[in-house]
Design a protein around this motif. Sequence first.
Motif: not given
Length: 177
Positions: A10-14, A33-42
């Motif tokens: 998904v990050k590659v597509l973004l 992309t920033n959301v996906l780079d966050s911690s799993e809990e976030d």
Amino acid sequence: GLCPPLRQSVKVLLQRVMQDNDDEVRDRAVFYTNVLDSSEEDVETFIVDVANSTAQRRARLNNEKDDDVARFTDEGAGEGAGAEPGSPLAEQVVKQHKQIEKAIAELMAHPSLKKYGRPHKTSEPEHITDTESEFVVTYLKHTYADRVIFEFRVNNNMDDVLLENVSIHMDCEMEGL
């Protein structure tokens, strides 16, 4: 976000979308992309927050839709719409809305389906057979985030014939499905 094995894809597509000409598209790609780079809990918190916000908005829109239908029946469809209160068009719109709401309520009351909650969208009833035939078959398509449920209804127009053990076979290999 909740499926870590897909996160990198998904990050590659973004990242590809970040090259788009539209500023809003690029901004959204950067944000997610920033959301996906966050911690799993976030990520999980964000998804739950978005789901709750979406559910609240859907409930508000459904209330507005109910108000619009009530206004449609009370005041007509408005200038230029060609539907006066009590006109066949107004009655048809109200009847279809009530059919859909009834179908959703029945779906949500079904023991094995109520766990999915309210569908994101439910189509208007579509006829599969001719409306004048002995057995009239219609279907509704209930769309959820991760599945589609087809609801088929068979109306028997013959008094002396009883249908038992009716089953539906769908060919899901059709083009477009």
